[in-house]
Enzyme design. Structure first.
Site, short mmCIF file in Angstrom:
data_model
loop_
_atom_site.label_atom_id
_atom_site.label_comp_id
_atom_site.label_asym_id
_atom_site.label_seq_id
_atom_site.Cartn_x
_atom_site.Cartn_y
_atom_site.Cartn_z
N LYS A 160 1.38 -1.30 -0.29
CA LYS A 160 0.09 -0.13 -0.08
C LYS A 160 0.66 1.19 -0.38
O LYS A 160 0.29 2.29 -0.45
CB LYS A 160 -0.66 -0.17 1.23
CG LYS A 160 -1.40 -0.88 1.20
CD LYS A 160 -3.43 -1.14 1.93
CE LYS A 160 -4.36 -1.88 1.49
NZ LYS A 160 -4.42 -3.50 2.06
N GLU A 218 -10.19 7.27 3.13
CA GLU A 218 -11.48 6.28 3.13
C GLU A 218 -10.98 5.11 4.12
O GLU A 218 -9.61 4.18 3.30
CB GLU A 218 -12.46 6.26 3.06
CG GLU A 218 -13.00 4.92 1.85
CD GLU A 218 -12.25 5.55 0.53
OE1 GLU A 218 -11.83 6.20 0.49
OE2 GLU A 218 -12.15 3.74 0.07
N SER A 264 2.20 -9.74 -1.67
CA SER A 264 1.59 -8.19 -1.13
C SER A 264 1.33 -7.76 0.25
O SER A 264 2.26 -6.49 0.55
CB SER A 264 0.18 -8.45 -1.69
OG SER A 264 -0.45 -8.92 -1.13
C1 LIG Z 1 -5.19 -4.04 0.83
C2 LIG Z 1 -4.43 -5.44 0.55
C3 LIG Z 1 -4.99 -6.42 -0.68
C4 LIG Z 1 -6.09 -5.68 -1.08
O1 LIG Z 1 -5.89 -4.29 -2.58
P1 LIG Z 1 -5.74 -4.81 -3.88
O2 LIG Z 1 -5.80 -3.09 -4.17
O3 LIG Z 1 -6.00 -5.98 -4.37
O4 LIG Z 1 -4.00 -5.26 -4.02
C5 LIG Z 1 -3.99 -7.12 -0.73
N1 LIG Z 1 -3.16 -7.30 0.37
C6 LIG Z 1 -3.07 -6.51 1.10
C7 LIG Z 1 -1.73 -7.29 2.30
C8 LIG Z 1 -3.87 -5.16 1.33
O5 LIG Z 1 -3.07 -4.67 2.90
#
Ligand SMILES: *Cc1c(COP(=O)(O)O)cnc(C)c1O
Length: 383
Positions: A84, A106, A367
């Protein structure tokens, strides 16, 4: 695509008062973000504040188990513990350089709010986060983190006191304070220019991974896999491989695991609709979007994914809570890496693919890290 259309998806479906602010933002993005000064400052902040580049990791134990080479792009090692920060840094810097001194956002589970509060503190921008009161009570630690970082947290008490009510409150604030305020959207969703702007800021993931993969193997992966909530980490990974012979797989939150609850995934099921300023794929009204991972609990999805689905560029599959939890545990035990529950959906999909022997090398976007999910995991596993 500068008109904000992705083969009929996307666009700017907003009330009149938001036309001018969005046009200004699109112009600022096209002009400011294209300068050397902006790119240099963003590169420095990515390296020194966020911790880029992140490693490409060869998961040798998992690879051996499934007789498939599995590589992980380690976005879990970034500041804040997830991808993020890539988007928040880009948008906050753009806001500052185009004369805004205030950020609003938000947040549902609170992770995007925390990332926004971090960059607000870094760049000296006044920061206000809208969060449904129900969410704020459930995520008290994230509310505390945001306040510790100097942000004001506005607990929204209207309607169902959830994410949708926080979006409405943030949009009203934006329309009223547009001269000095930037609305920092958290994924590749919303009206143009957000889907393409957030994609561009997240595409550093795939750009790095492509080069790292080439250096290491003299080749490209056969497949790239990512989880999809709004879709930003997935688009961020895929973008650099768009024109390559690399198969794309998106893993959506598939809910609790009976066949009907798989319908919580707007791409694997769902229908075309206008929501939050864009035309995209949306789940049916009567379906509960609940997923074990809060980050995948969004009823819509970025319009570029809707296009990828329509043209067959990416295959989207619902991964059930149980499948994601099993992958969460398996990666922890085999590689010594505890992934976020969101990312565990991508790991689960990669394991499914490895089991079918369709691809020899698979690149997975990890992610985020799983520290935030310990309470949920502890309630599921009796260890
Ligand atoms: C917020 C989040 C997501 C989902 O958001 P995308 O916009 O689909 O990437 C996925 N993985 C993690 C670790 C997150 O914090």
């Amino acid at each position: 695509m500068s008109n904000g259309e992705f083969e009929g998806y996307g666009g700017r479906h907003v009330p009149e008062p938001l036309h001018e602010p969005l046009e200004q933002l699109a112009t600022a993005y096209d002009e400011v973000a294209d300068t050397d000064a902006f790119r240099d400052e963003l590169r420095d902040l990515r390296e020194e504040f966020a911790g880029r580049p992140t490693p490409l990791y060869y998961a040798s134990n998992l690879s051996e188990r499934y007789d498939t080479d599995i590589y992980l792009k380690r976005e879990d090692l970034l500041h804040g513990g997830a991808h993020k920060i890539n988007n928040c840094l880009g948008q906050a810097l753009l806001a500052k350089r185009s004369g805004r001194d205030r950020l609003i956002a938000e947040t549902g589970a609170g992770q995007h709010g925390v990332a926004t509060a971090m960059v607000g503190a870094l760049l000296g921008l006044e920061t206000e986060i809208y969060m449904g009161k129900k969410d704020a009570e459930r995520q008290a630690m994230n509310v505390f983190r945001m306040r510790l970082l100097g942000a004001e947290v506005n607990e929204v008490t209207r309607g169902g006191k959830g994410l949708a009510d926080a979006v409405d409150a943030a949009l009203e604030d934006f329309a009223e304070n547009v001269e000095k305020t930037h609305y920092l959207v958290g994924s590749v969703v919303g009206p143009d220019p957000f889907p393409r702007m957030v994609r561009d800021f997240q595409s550093v993931i795939g750009a790095e991974a492509r080069e790292q993969f080439r250096d290491r193997t003299d080749d490209l992966p056969d497949a790239a896999v990512a989880c999809v909530g709004g879709g930003s980490n997935a688009i961020g990974l895929f973008h650099a491989f768009r024109d390559d012979d690399v198969a794309f797989y998106g893993a959506e939150g598939g809910g609790e695991g009976t066949d009907s609850s798989r319908h919580a995934a707007p791409l694997s099921t769902g229908k075309d609709e206008v929501i939050h300023g864009m035309k995209t794929r949306v789940i049916d009204d009567d379906v509960d979007v609940h997923s074990v991972s809060a980050g995948l609990d969004y009823p819509g999805v970025g319009p570029e994914h809707a296009m990828f689905r329509a043209v067959g560029r990416c295959e989207y599959t619902g991964i059930t809570d149980d499948e994601a939890l099993a992958a969460f545990r398996e990666l922890s035990e085999t590689e010594g890496i505890i992934p976020a529950l969101e990312s565990s959906h991508a790991v689960a999909r990669a394991i499914q693919l490895a089991e079918t022997d369709e691809h020899e090398t698979i690149l997975v976007n990890l992610s985020g890290r799983g520290d935030k999910d310990m309470e949920t995991a502890a309630s599921k596993f009796d260890l």
